[in-house]
Design an enzyme around this catalytic site. Structure first.
Site: not given
Ligand code: AMP
Ligand code: MG
Length: 471
Positions: A170, A246
């Site tokens: 990205r 976030d």
């Molecule tokens: P998101 O819902 O994608 O915005 O993710 C929210 C948080 O969860 C962020 O800190 C991401 O880096 C973490 N996160 C989401 N999926 C994963 C994953 N498969 N492994 C590790 N961290 C994750």
């Molecule tokens: Mg995120």
């Protein structure tokens, strides 16, 4: 790797390690292969990367980093669904450095100190959705992160079912989120927060660098950029799905393509994210939510600015949003933004969207181009009621129609089209991903055969389609 000696820099690494980020070694995927490389974006940024070199594939799939990369995971916190979630951070994405005017970020390259319970991986399904989604949004003229590479693999990744790991590169002007400021504010680390604010200004708003009132000015810019972004989403019928702080960028770029989608019929209460049972992130809620997120940002600035100043700036959001929405709609309809009948025209259009069963983006093109037949649903009739067409014709500026037409998609990146593309890719056929990416760059105003063929079975217009947050 002589051909790959690019001009990398890593501004974020000039901040203190352990306070702002952790250095991380990526972990490689098993048996990686290119799904697609976004040549159009590569051309624009003019990078001489050799994608036939196996070392390049290795680097873009979590193997040995390219020379010049400096993989780190950034720490941030955030409010998720209105609740303080505490520390989050890059759990499965790595900042690689800056090159060609963008920050590069490799998603799905394994665990970091911020992975919490996650596996650090992305699955092919969600990587394809982000890859095509962000490029389509860019083509619509919406500010967004971009997608450069997409790699599939045999690494098993457990979600609701067993899937396969993928990586996505990205590119963003900046990956700084409201959650970055929140992290240090809520830790009471005001010194680190002050440093980060100066860093953010130097990265995104360097013209403010020396000004005594730079924090006030930069907050006003964050408000304006966010108002403009959400106005663009509303104009093209985009539903972000997870507008947590976030996932809200300070740059005004659309960030984090999770359970996003485009409206079918016009419906303010359209929800795409199935974990969002209260409809917090419904289409029509997005301006209000952005305002709320900016309130979280305002709180982080209370050590530096008076509450009165922050409140006065925050209160400008609704007006900024209305202004940007009006400009967006005027541009897409080829009408003078100051035209007094514009609100009436937009209201009437919304009425047609909600009743006549047209897909939201199609109505623009139905007005702008009478030869258009409705490519997302070749069988449906594209009817714009005569009084509405007459009203629009009386208002349209002929000199602006061409520009407006170029931003009007002749096909929709619908969820049922994406489902077909994903099904093919999971079976090893990457041609549909590549064709859609090329079609996006050739101009979304042009018909796209693959989209017509694979996207010809839309569900009922009012059917509920909810995407899982798991990615
Ligand atoms: P998101 O819902 O994608 O915005 O993710 C929210 C948080 O969860 C962020 O800190 C991401 O880096 C973490 N996160 C989401 N999926 C994963 C994953 N498969 N492994 C590790 N961290 C994750
Ligand atoms: Mg995120």
């Amino acid at each position: 790797m002589a051909r790959q000696s690019l001009n990398w820099s890593s501004p974020f690494s000039t901040l203190d390690e352990d306070v702002f980020y952790a250095k991380v070694s990526p972990s490689a995927l098993i048996n990686p292969r290119w799904v697609d490389v976004n040549e159009s974006l590569l051309e624009v940024i003019g990078l001489p990367l050799d994608f036939d070199n196996p070392l390049t594939l290795d680097a873009f799939s979590g193997g040995s980093p390219l020379e010049g990369w400096d993989p780190i995971a950034q720490v941030y916190s955030g409010h998720q669904f209105g609740q303080w979630a505490g520390q989050l951070g890059d759990g499965r994405g790595l900042y690689l450095g800056e090159c060609g005017g963008y920050e590069w970020h490799l998603k799905g390259a394994g665990k970091t100190p911020f992975s919490r319970f996650g596996d650090g991986r992305s699955v092919l399904r969600s990587a394809i959705r982000e890859y095509l989604g962000s490029e389509y949004m860019h083509a619509l003229g919406v500010s967004t992160t971009r997608a450069l590479t997409l790699v599939a693999s045999d690494t098993p990744v457990q979600r609701e079912t067993l899937e396969r790991g993928a990586t996505l590169t990205r590119l963003a002007k900046s990956h700084l989120r409201i959650g970055h400021f929140e992290h240090f504010y809520h830790q009471n680390s005001h010194q680190a927060l002050a440093e980060l604010i100066e860093f953010a200004i130097s990265q995104l708003d360097p013209d403010l660098n020396e000004l005594p009132d730079r924090i006030e000015q930069v907050f006003a810019r964050y408000i304006d950029r966010s108002a403009k972004l959400v106005a663009q989403w509303m104009a093209v019928g985009f539903v972000h799905g997870v507008m947590n702080t976030d996932n809200t960028a300070l740059s005004g770029e659309t960030l984090d393509y999770g359970p996003y989608g485009f409206l079918m019929a016009y419906r303010d209460d359209y929800v795409i994210n199935h974990t969002d049972q209260a409809g917090r992130y419904a289409y029509g809620q997005q301006p209000r939510v952005m305002h709320w997120n900016l309130g979280c940002l305002a709180e982080t600035l209370t050590p530096f600015l008076s509450v009165e100043t922050l409140r006065a700036l925050l209160n400008t959001f609704p007006e900024r949003y209305r202004l940007h929405y009006r400009l967006e709609m005027a541009g897409r309809l080829a009408v003078d933004p100051a035209h007094e009948d514009l609100p009436e025209l937009v209201d009437q259009l919304k009425g047609v969207w909600s009743k006549n069963g047209m897909f939201y983006p199609e109505l623009f093109i139905a007005l702008l181009d009478e030869s258009f037949k409705g490519l997302s649903r070749p069988t449906a009739e594209m009817i714009v009621p005569e009084p509405l067409r007459a009203l629009w014709e009386s208002m349209a500026e002929s000199s602006q129609i061409e520009e407006a037409r170029a931003k009007s998609p002749a096909w929709m990146l619908s969820h049922w089209l994406l489902d077909q593309v994903i099904e093919s890719a999971e079976a090893g056929d990457y041609a549909p991903v590549q064709s859609l990416r090329k079609a996006i760059h050739q101009g979304i105003g042009q018909p796209c055969d693959v989209a017509t063929k694979l996207g010809d079975s839309p569900p009922d217009l009012n059917s509920a389609y909810h995407l899982s947050c798991s990615s």
